[in-house]
Design a protein around this motif. Structure first.
Motif, mmCIF file in Angstrom:
data_model
loop_
_atom_site.group_PDB
_atom_site.id
_atom_site.type_symbol
_atom_site.label_atom_id
_atom_site.label_comp_id
_atom_site.label_asym_id
_atom_site.label_seq_id
_atom_site.Cartn_x
_atom_site.Cartn_y
_atom_site.Cartn_z
ATOM 1 N N THR A 40 0.534 3.992 -9.074
ATOM 2 C CA THR A 40 1.574 4.882 -9.593
ATOM 3 C C THR A 40 2.629 5.189 -8.539
ATOM 4 O O THR A 40 3.777 5.496 -8.869
ATOM 5 C CB THR A 40 0.948 6.199 -10.087
ATOM 6 O OG1 THR A 40 0.114 6.741 -9.045
ATOM 7 C CG2 THR A 40 0.118 5.957 -11.333
ATOM 8 N N SER A 41 2.235 5.118 -7.274
ATOM 9 C CA SER A 41 3.196 5.331 -6.186
ATOM 10 C C SER A 41 3.792 4.030 -5.678
ATOM 11 O O SER A 41 4.985 3.948 -5.393
ATOM 12 C CB SER A 41 2.514 6.059 -5.018
ATOM 13 O OG SER A 41 2.051 7.336 -5.400
ATOM 14 N N HIS A 45 1.220 -3.192 -9.919
ATOM 15 C CA HIS A 45 0.291 -3.131 -11.049
ATOM 16 C C HIS A 45 -0.390 -4.473 -11.305
ATOM 17 O O HIS A 45 -1.161 -4.601 -12.263
ATOM 18 C CB HIS A 45 1.030 -2.672 -12.311
ATOM 19 C CG HIS A 45 1.595 -1.280 -12.191
ATOM 20 N ND1 HIS A 45 0.829 -0.147 -12.311
ATOM 21 C CD2 HIS A 45 2.860 -0.849 -11.920
ATOM 22 C CE1 HIS A 45 1.589 0.934 -12.146
ATOM 23 N NE2 HIS A 45 2.819 0.537 -11.898
ATOM 24 N N SER A 108 7.766 2.268 -2.425
ATOM 25 C CA SER A 108 7.407 1.586 -3.665
ATOM 26 C C SER A 108 7.934 0.152 -3.635
ATOM 27 O O SER A 108 8.761 -0.225 -2.792
ATOM 28 C CB SER A 108 7.980 2.325 -4.875
ATOM 29 O OG SER A 108 9.398 2.215 -4.906
#
Length: 568
Positions: A40-41, A45, A108
């Motif tokens: 999420t950070s 994924h 990110s």
């Protein structure tokens, strides 16, 4: 009372030790040494697909590798992740691809795989990053169960598959690879590890076990193969030059490789770990009488081929570094459970002695199986530390053993003043209390704070990104070295730096770990010293130029171009 000079020195030393202890305690109190960065950070994924099937084909359990690289030359480390793919025993029901993530400079990443054109089309294993054409842009070589792939960087965020033109397809089952300049001509050559013969009728199925299921074959029952060395012709093509040498004569089951200079003769050697057969140490003897390069395989006489009891072990991860500061490269090998990992101290006469049992490493690794690993200074105190990523190759091991698990913990070792590596995993943070099916491990400073972060590829699972939180309070200098007459990546450079009255040395090796490739920048830790008094760079051949720098900035990265000085 008047103090003597000797007493002053003793008191100063005591004060320094007390200050160092307080700093360490403060660091320990400031939080875990490494912090797990969730998807999420990070924005990562992607998940590795290991193609696991009821028949338990061996390639399923061997990947994946990973890499840190700055593919777009913006000064920030990006991430490359290797995935499996179509092969002779598996046809994916959905598209399977590698992943290239661009660093957004805010902690990110963004997936740019499709645009970059590096998705792959084979059952990938590992990655080796290097600027093979000396154009200043990193290229990517991907090993595989199938056909290797060389991706040439186009300088615009895209890559081109140039494997056929380059001549480095290397069929079969390849694992780790390394870029290095073996003949000192200023161009990066390529060594590729070959594992076992696993094609056609040799795709052994190891029958049913007591659970009534197939299981992964122990590589001992599979035939060894020959690894390959390619010479860089300087025109975008390569020529295989291992035929007729000790490299081609030594049949092995190669999994890990590191390029280093074990005898300080200015020529890079190769240390290759093999699974269930002896390891190989290829010593580079320079040009033979016919002009070819002579390689001598010396692992047995060097003491690194077998265990002390004369048995072949399951060598997987590997690395090299000057651990004790004597100017000679020491070696490390991670083996399978019940074999104990190896810490080889260089005797300075082309032989080594295994000192693992004299350190915490021997006991800590007795029941573990090691893959990705790296020697590095995680807290920037100037001394070399060690990180190990572990996981058993057989996902059914817990049905047979009460002691060994499939998923295993990471291990962290810190070097103390006794030059020994001490187990500090309990200080690593919550992630070090977890268990992973870890394989590849890469180091890179993705947030440019001078503390090397960690990327781990997990078999059949999401990768693990760890932010380094251990170097706060210690000073450092980051170097991006650019060769002009030597290879552009400056592989083989020797670095000497003096800070706080202490002189340290590092050889810029390449490779190491397992299936993975690292941030090619160098971070020089100087602890609580407030400046680097002198930096001395010995550029690799054919340059051999020696440059010295003083009054350097700290806690930042600088670019040093051979013979042209600092370009910040």
């Amino acid at each position: 009372m008047r103090l003597t000079r000797r007493k002053w020195i003793q008191l100063a030393a005591m004060a320094g030790a007390t200050m160092l202890l307080r700093r360490r305690l403060c660091a320990a109190q400031s939080g875990p040494l490494f912090i797990e960065v969730p998807p999420t950070s990070s924005g990562i994924h992607w998940v590795h697909d290991n193609a696991m099937s009821p028949k338990r084909y061996l390639p399923e359990t061997m990947g994946p590798g990973c890499a840190f690289l700055d593919f777009d030359n913006d000064g920030w480390m990006d991430i490359f992740l290797v995935n499996s793919g179509p092969c002779d025993f598996w046809k994916p029901s959905k598209p399977i691809r590698n992943a290239l993530y661009k660093n957004n400079r805010d902690g990110s990443f963004t997936d740019v795989t499709e645009k970059a054109g590096v998705g792959g089309a084979y059952f990938g294993m590992g990655a080796a990053v290097g600027d093979y054409n000396n154009d200043g842009w990193p290229d990517i070589f991907v090993t595989a169960y199938g056909r290797c792939t060389l991706y040439k960087n186009n300088h615009d965020g895209t890559f081109t598959d140039v494997t056929e033109r380059a001549g480095v397809g290397t069929p079969g089952w390849t694992t780790s690879a390394v870029w290095f300049d073996y003949d000192n001509d200023g161009k990066l050559d390529l060594f590729v590890c070959s594992f076992v013969d696993y094609s056609g009728e040799h795709k052994t199925e190891c029958g049913d076990n007591k659970l009534g299921r197939a299981y992964y074959c122990i590589p001992r029952v599979l035939k060894p193969t020959t690894s390959v060395l390619y010479h860089n012709n300087g025109d975008g093509t390569f020529t295989e030059v291992s035929k007729g040498t000790d490299i081609s004569k030594a049949l092995g089951k190669g999994l890990g490789v590191v390029a280093t200079d074990i005898n300080n003769d200015g020529r890079f050697d190769l240390f290759v770990t093999n699974d269930t057969v002896q390891n190989f140490l290829y010593v580079n003897r320079g040009p033979a009488s016919d002009g070819s390069l002579k390689w001598e395989e010396t692992a047995l006489q060097a003491g690194v081929g077998l265990s002390d009891s004369g048995k072949a072990r399951s060598g997987m991860g590997v690395d090299a570094a000057d651990i004790d500061g004597d100017g000679w490269q020491d070696l490390f090998v991670a083996n399978v459970d019940h074999e104990v990992f190896s810490v080889y101290k260089n005797n300075r006469d082309e032989s080594f002695v295994d000192v693992a049992l004299r350190q915490d490493i021997g006991q800590a690794t007795r029941l573990l199986s090691g893959w990705g690993l790296k020697y590095f200074d995680y807290d920037n105190d100037g001394a070399t530390d060690l990180l190990l990523a572990n996981g058993h190759p057989d996902d059914m091991i817990e049905s047979y053993s009460a002691q060994v698990r499939y998923k295993e913990p990471l291990l962290l070792f810190h070097q103390e003043d006794d030059h020994k590596l001490h187990n500090v995993s309990e200080r690593g943070g919550p992630t070090f209390q977890k268990f992973f099916p870890a394989r590849g491990l890469a180091l890179g400073d993705y947030d440019n704070d001078g503390a090397l972060d960690v990327l781990i590829g997990n078999n059949g699972a999401a990768p693990l990104l760890l932010k380094n939180n251990a170097a706060g309070g210690n000073n450092w200098l980051g170097l991006k070295l650019e060769g002009v007459h030597c290879n552009r990546d400056a592989i083989g450079a020797k670095l000497y730096w003096t800070a706080g009255g202490r002189r340290r040395f590092r050889l810029k090796n390449n490779g190491g770990s397992y299936l993975s490739s690292h941030d090619l920048r160098e971070v020089l830790g100087i602890g609580n010293a407030t400046k680097i008094d002198e930096l001395e760079i010995h550029w690799p051949p054919p340059s051999n130029q020696i440059e010295k720098f003083a009054s350097l900035p700290i806690n930042r990265y600088i670019r040093i171009v051979e013979s042209k000085g600092i370009s910040e």
